[in-house]
Design a protein around this motif. Sequence first.
Motif, PDB file in Angstrom:
ATOM      1  N   ASP A 215     -23.653  -7.908  27.276  1.00 15.51           N
ATOM      2  CA  ASP A 215     -24.716  -8.008  28.266  1.00 15.51           C
ATOM      3  C   ASP A 215     -25.017  -9.462  28.636  1.00 15.51           C
ATOM      4  O   ASP A 215     -25.049 -10.339  27.768  1.00 15.51           O
ATOM      5  N   TRP A 216     -25.279  -9.691  29.928  1.00 12.62           N
ATOM      6  CA  TRP A 216     -25.616 -11.025  30.413  1.00 12.62           C
ATOM      7  C   TRP A 216     -26.829 -11.598  29.701  1.00 12.62           C
ATOM      8  O   TRP A 216     -26.921 -12.807  29.503  1.00 12.62           O
TER       9      TRP A 216
ATOM     10  N   LEU B 173     -19.031  -0.065  37.805  1.00 11.76           N
ATOM     11  CA  LEU B 173     -19.944  -1.002  38.459  1.00 11.76           C
ATOM     12  C   LEU B 173     -21.106  -1.361  37.528  1.00 11.76           C
ATOM     13  O   LEU B 173     -21.527  -2.523  37.465  1.00 11.76           O
ATOM     14  N   GLU B 174     -21.599  -0.392  36.797  1.00  9.57           N
ATOM     15  CA  GLU B 174     -22.696  -0.631  35.866  1.00  9.57           C
ATOM     16  C   GLU B 174     -22.265  -1.576  34.747  1.00  9.57           C
ATOM     17  O   GLU B 174     -23.042  -2.446  34.334  1.00  9.57           O
TER      18      GLU B 174
ATOM     19  N   ASP C 199     -22.144  -5.012  36.291  1.00  6.23           N
ATOM     20  CA  ASP C 199     -23.503  -5.499  36.529  1.00  6.23           C
ATOM     21  C   ASP C 199     -24.133  -6.004  35.239  1.00  6.23           C
ATOM     22  O   ASP C 199     -24.804  -7.049  35.224  1.00  6.23           O
ATOM     23  N   ALA C 200     -23.930  -5.271  34.149  1.00  7.10           N
ATOM     24  CA  ALA C 200     -24.501  -5.667  32.863  1.00  7.10           C
ATOM     25  C   ALA C 200     -23.882  -6.960  32.369  1.00  7.10           C
ATOM     26  O   ALA C 200     -24.574  -7.835  31.832  1.00  7.10           O
TER      27      ALA C 200
ATOM     28  N   TRP D 150     -22.361  -9.340  34.284  1.00  6.52           N
ATOM     29  CA  TRP D 150     -22.675 -10.434  35.204  1.00  6.52           C
ATOM     30  C   TRP D 150     -24.176 -10.705  35.275  1.00  6.52           C
ATOM     31  O   TRP D 150     -24.596 -11.812  35.580  1.00  6.52           O
TER      32      TRP D 150
ATOM     33  N   ASP E  37     -26.292  -8.928  37.304  1.00  4.57           N
ATOM     34  CA  ASP E  37     -26.800  -8.241  38.492  1.00  4.57           C
ATOM     35  C   ASP E  37     -25.612  -7.967  39.406  1.00  4.57           C
ATOM     36  O   ASP E  37     -24.461  -8.184  39.032  1.00  4.57           O
ATOM     37  N   ARG E  38     -25.886  -7.516  40.631  1.00  6.07           N
ATOM     38  CA  ARG E  38     -24.799  -7.176  41.556  1.00  6.07           C
ATOM     39  C   ARG E  38     -24.352  -8.378  42.395  1.00  6.07           C
ATOM     40  O   ARG E  38     -23.544  -8.241  43.317  1.00  6.07           O
ATOM     41  N   SER E  39     -24.817  -9.588  42.061  1.00  9.65           N
ATOM     42  CA  SER E  39     -24.440 -10.760  42.844  1.00  9.65           C
ATOM     43  C   SER E  39     -22.947 -11.056  42.764  1.00  9.65           C
ATOM     44  O   SER E  39     -22.406 -11.779  43.608  1.00  9.65           O
ATOM     45  N   TRP E  40     -22.262 -10.501  41.770  1.00 11.77           N
ATOM     46  CA  TRP E  40     -20.819 -10.717  41.668  1.00 11.77           C
ATOM     47  C   TRP E  40     -20.103 -10.189  42.917  1.00 11.77           C
ATOM     48  O   TRP E  40     -19.043 -10.715  43.282  1.00 11.77           O
ATOM     49  N   ARG E  41     -20.679  -9.177  43.544  1.00  5.98           N
ATOM     50  CA  ARG E  41     -20.022  -8.580  44.713  1.00  5.98           C
ATOM     51  C   ARG E  41     -19.855  -9.610  45.829  1.00  5.98           C
ATOM     52  O   ARG E  41     -18.786  -9.698  46.457  1.00  5.98           O
TER      53      ARG E  41
END
Length: 279
Positions: free
Chosen positions: A140-141, A181-182, A185-186, A188, A190-194
């Motif tokens: 986890d980030w 994706l989850e 997200d965990a 990174w 958040d979803r900013s990696w997209r």
Amino acid sequence: MGGVRLDEIGYWSEIKLDIVRKYAQAYATVLANDHRIRGYIYIDAFAGAGMHISKRTGEFVPGSPLNALNVAPPFSEYHFIDLDGDKAEHLRQLAGDAPNTHFYNEDCNSVLLNKVFARARWSDYRRALCLLDPYALNLDWEVLRTAGQMRSVEVFLNFMVMDMNMNVLWRNPDNVLPSQLERMDAFWGDRSWRGALYQKPRGLLPGFDWEEKVSNEEVATAYQKRLKEVAGFAYVPDPMPMRNTRGAVVYYLFFASPNATGAKIVSDIFNKYRDRGAS
């Protein structure tokens, strides 16, 4: 101690073990001579069984926990974590009655945040060297963010770009499973990696809405920036690309630190392997 299946490791994993061993020795030597420091701990969040088998030679190879236990001067404490109960017990038996050694057969994310990091608070003049060597995107980030904000923890991180490429960073990201994706997200945070890891190709004609994944090097650079700007690590040297037998990069070995001395030592170690053609 029978019954546990030891991991077979390749050339690059042996290099990783050597890099961490060399820095652990330098780290302990420096802190042992700093009379302000009241304690410095070694943390292995994916400690494994403590022993591996070399694919090159077939011989036993000591894992990072045993290498750390052999560092002199010794660390004040050792914290070994693994979710696999058989591996955790095997390591416990290998370590024997080593003093100030703690074992956890639990999820490292909760153990680090709720039990171990508190042993290395800056205000208590205590420090920590933490190895985060996950088998996949199961870290986890919040662990990295907490370590960066503490200013007392230095981290080696196995950045699993192969797992990302296989399960998340697809040509068409809309087809990626929600569960994958989850996980991303965990890892990174958040979803900013997209937005960071996809870009529109140059010369794309107007009206076409198409993106492609950036190179592995650019993925690593984006995470390096995140470790500095979001987690708050003051120093994050360029990571060491680690490869498989075919020469493809499967992960990057990151180092993140609050101090310049540690970053300089690790950069020198990384460069020695690069100069020898390891990368």
